[in-house]
Enzyme design. Structure first.
Site, PDB file in Angstrom:
ATOM      1  N   HIS A  35      -1.201   2.446  39.162  1.00 49.11           N
ATOM      2  CA  HIS A  35      -0.597   1.150  39.480  1.00 49.11           C
ATOM      3  C   HIS A  35       0.924   1.165  39.420  1.00 49.11           C
ATOM      4  CE1 HIS A  35      -4.702  -0.715  38.196  1.00 49.11           C
ATOM      5  NE2 HIS A  35      -4.721  -0.241  39.417  1.00 49.11           N
ATOM      6  N   VAL A  88       1.293   0.877  33.430  1.00 50.29           N
ATOM      7  CA  VAL A  88       2.580   1.164  34.077  1.00 50.29           C
ATOM      8  C   VAL A  88       3.634   1.619  33.071  1.00 50.29           C
ATOM      9  CG1 VAL A  88       2.133  -0.389  36.007  1.00 50.29           C
ATOM     10  CG2 VAL A  88       3.284  -1.281  33.968  1.00 50.29           C
TER      11      VAL A  88
END
Length: 228
Positions: free
Chosen positions: A105, A89
């Site tokens: 994600h 991320v």
């Protein structure tokens, strides 16, 4: 025409830049139980705690730099049509110069509306606080795919994987699904390179090359193999 090189990257590549991974610490992420900070239930139970946790992750990410593995993958764009599908991320791939990154994600540097998940915003101050709202007036949440939530970018990731002329797995043990299942969409006969100190237990036929190294060392070896 450049060959399509598709890379699936995981926490191992970011770990070498100093970003902690929860799987290295018995299911704890910065001393927090995953269930307490990275699930929809956690958000409903204690959104303040969840916001604080991700504000801290954002602050930490701002203090680290891309490493050699990130830069090597970016440099490969000179010779290949590179798509990076990342489970991470952070934005270290982008900061290293990669121009086509798909975040499975979510992204730490962004917030999204709790009412309309297509309303996504940059987080200019580095924090999302209780009371920060989208244009519809609903609370903003981290733009993160939490455990138990669908992975909205998965179909796009499958499309890229199916079109790959070369496929690279780097810094992931292939233990987190559905991302780990992407390797099974690689077309038959396409060379697959797997870079990880602990080799995942996968067999995809004769065209697999295992590089049992950490990401920075493995990426350099990969470059040698792809650009002799």
């Amino acid at each position: 025409m450049k060959k399509k090189l598709v890379v699936l990257s995981g926490a191992g590549i970011s770990a070498e830049s100093g970003i902690s991974t929860f799987r290295d610490s018995g299911g704890l992420w910065e001393q927090h139980r995953i269930e307490d900070v990275a699930t929809p239930e956690a958000w409903r139970k204690d959104p303040h705690k969840v916001l604080t946790f991700y504000n801290q992750r954002r602050q930490q990410a701002a203090t680290v730099q891309p490493n050699a593995a990130h830069y090597i993958l970016a440099e490969l764009e000179a010779d290949f049509d590179v798509t990076i599908i990342t489970q991470n991320v952070d934005n270290l791939h982008e900061r290293a110069g990669s121009t086509h990154v798909l975040h499975l994600h979510g992204e730490l540097s962004k917030a999204r509306s709790t009412q309309n998940p297509t309303l996504i915003y940059e987080v200019p101050t580095g924090e999302i606080n209780w009371g920060d709202c989208c244009e519809l007036g609903s609370q903003l949440r981290p733009h993160i795919v939490w455990f138990g939530e669908e992975v909205p970018m998965m179909e796009q990731a499958i499309d890229y994987t199916e079109q790959a002329d070369l496929f690279v797995v780097i810094g992931t043990s292939l233990a987190v699904y559905p991302a780990a299942g992407l390797v099974h969409y690689v077309a038959r006969g396409v060379p697959v390179y797997v870079i990880d100190p602990a080799l995942p237990d996968i067999t995809l036929g004769q065209n697999m090359t295992f590089i049992q190294e950490k990401a920075t060392v493995g990426a350099a070896l990969l470059r040698q193999k792809l650009l002799p």
